[in-house]
Design an enzyme around this catalytic site. Structure first.
Site, PDB file in Angstrom:
ATOM      1  N   HIS A 119       0.832  -1.211   0.000  1.00  0.00           N
ATOM      2  CA  HIS A 119       0.000   0.000   0.000  1.00  0.00           C
ATOM      3  C   HIS A 119       0.864   1.256   0.000  1.00  0.00           C
ATOM      4  CE1 HIS A 119      -3.600   2.423   0.994  1.00  0.00           C
ATOM      5  NE2 HIS A 119      -2.727   3.153   1.673  1.00  0.00           N
ATOM      6  N   GLU A 120       1.885   1.295   0.859  1.00  0.00           N
ATOM      7  CA  GLU A 120       2.738   2.483   0.940  1.00  0.00           C
ATOM      8  C   GLU A 120       3.576   2.662  -0.329  1.00  0.00           C
ATOM      9  OE1 GLU A 120       2.281   4.682   3.130  1.00  0.00           O
ATOM     10  OE2 GLU A 120       0.967   3.470   4.389  1.00  0.00           O
ATOM     11  N   HIS A 123       1.461   4.353  -2.994  1.00  0.00           N
ATOM     12  CA  HIS A 123       1.314   5.815  -2.906  1.00  0.00           C
ATOM     13  C   HIS A 123       2.470   6.501  -3.649  1.00  0.00           C
ATOM     14  CE1 HIS A 123      -2.203   6.453  -0.500  1.00  0.00           C
ATOM     15  NE2 HIS A 123      -1.758   5.763   0.530  1.00  0.00           N
ATOM     16  N   GLU A 179      -6.638   6.613  -1.904  1.00  0.00           N
ATOM     17  CA  GLU A 179      -6.556   5.438  -1.036  1.00  0.00           C
ATOM     18  C   GLU A 179      -7.011   4.185  -1.778  1.00  0.00           C
ATOM     19  OE1 GLU A 179      -5.009   5.165   1.519  1.00  0.00           O
ATOM     20  OE2 GLU A 179      -4.973   7.066   2.568  1.00  0.00           O
TER      21      GLU A 179
END
Length: 260
Positions: A119-120, A123, A179
Site C-alpha cells: 500500500h505504501e 502511494h 486510497e
C-alpha cells in the site's frame, strides 16, 4: 550568470513538459522526487528513531524489495523499521518507506506486512505525495527546490523549509480515490510478489477492530470507510488468486519475537 542559465534551463524543461501529453510530471521529475525524499529522511528519524536491530532491518528490506521488484517507476525503494508505539506506516516521495514497531508487533503474518508495504509503495508509484507537493508549494518553490537539490546555491533558504515539508507529508490525508488506488495497486503488487492478497483484507479488519477502541495513527491519514474494504475485497476476487501463495513464514515470527 551560470546560475541564471541553469535556472532558465530547468524552467524551459518544465514548460516543455507541460506541453507533452503523458509525462509523469511537469513540475517534479522522478529524479528530484527521489532527492527530496532522501533530504527528508533525517527529519523523519528525529521523530521516529531507527530500530537498532540489524536482523529486523534486513528482514523488512527483504520483504519490501520483493514487493518493489514489480515497480513501474525508477525508484530506489528503501524500508525502515522505526521505534515508536504508534500503530503506523508511511512513505516519503521518492521511495523511503517506514513501519513503526507498534504496527509491526500488531501484524499476524508476513502477508499482512506485505499488504502494508504494498500500500505504501503504491502511494509512491502513483505519485500521490508529489501531486500534493505540486498543489501546495507551487511552481516557483519546486523550481528552486529542484535547483538546490541538484547541487545549486541558496541552500539555506530551502533546507530551512524541509522540516515543515516533512511534517506536512507525515500528516498528509490522501483522498478517497487515492486510497482506493493505493489499495488496488498494493493488492496487485502483493500478488505479483507471490503473497496472498487477502493479507490486505486482514490488515483492514485489524484496523477496524482497533478503531472501536483506540484508533491507530495509520487511520488518521488513511481513513478506512466500509466502502473501501468492500472495494478491496472486490479487487481481490477479480484477480482470482490461486496457486502456492505466501500467507505466512517462520521468519516473520522469528523477527517479531526480536522486536520489543
Amino acid at each position: 550568470m551560470l546560475k541564471v542559465k541553469a535556472i532558465l534551463l530547468i524552467l524551459l524543461t518544465f514548460i516543455a513538459g507541460c506541453a507533452t501529453v503523458g509525462m509523469e510530471s511537469a513540475f517534479l521529475p522522478t529524479e528530484q522526487e527521489v532527492r527530496l525524499g532522501q533530504s527528508l529522511k533525517d527529519e523523519v528519524f528525529k521523530k521516529y528513531p531507527l530500530y537498532p536491530n540489524k536482523e529486523a532491518q534486513a528482514y523488512l528490506q527483504s520483504v519490501g524489495q520483493r514487493i518493489a521488484r514489480n515497480k513501474t517507476r525508477p525508484i530506489p525503494y528503501e524500508f525502515y523499521l522505526v521505534k515508536s508505539d504508534e500503530v503506523n506506516a508511511f512513505a516519503l516521495p521518492g521511495g523511503p518507506v517506514f513501519v513503526t514497531t507498534g504496527l509491526f508487533k500488531r501484524l499476524s503474518s508476513e502477508s499482512e506486512l506485505a499488504a502494508v508495504l504494498g500500500h505504501e509503495i503504491s502511494h509512491v508509484e502513483l505519485r500521490h505525495h508529489a501531486k500534493f507537493l505540486e498543489k501546495v508549494y507551487g511552481l516557483n518553490f519546486l523550481l528552486n527546490l529542484a535547483y538546490v537539490l541538484s547541487g545549486g546555491g541558496a541552500r539555506g533558504e530551502v533546507v530551512a523549509q524541509l522540516g515543515s515539508i516533512s511534517a506536512n507529508l507525515l500528516a498528509l490525508k490522501f483522498s478517497r480515490d487515492q486510497e482506493s488506488e493505493a489499495d488496488q495497486n498494493g493488492i496487485k503488487l502483493m500478488l505479483q510478489a507471490g503473497y496472498d492478497p487477502y493479507g490486505m483484507i486482514r490488515v483492514f479488519e485489524m484496523f477496524k477492530k482497533m478503531e472501536k477502541q483506540r484508533p491507530p495513527e495509520w487511520l488518521s491519514t488513511h481513513p478506512l470507510p466500509e466502502s473501501r474494504i468492500v472495494e478491496a475485497k472486490r479487487t481481490v476476487e477479480m484477480l482470482r488468486p490461486s496457486g502456492a501463495l505466501i500467507t505466512d513464514t517462520e521468519e516473520f515470527h522469528r523477527i517479531k519475537r526480536l522486536v520489543n
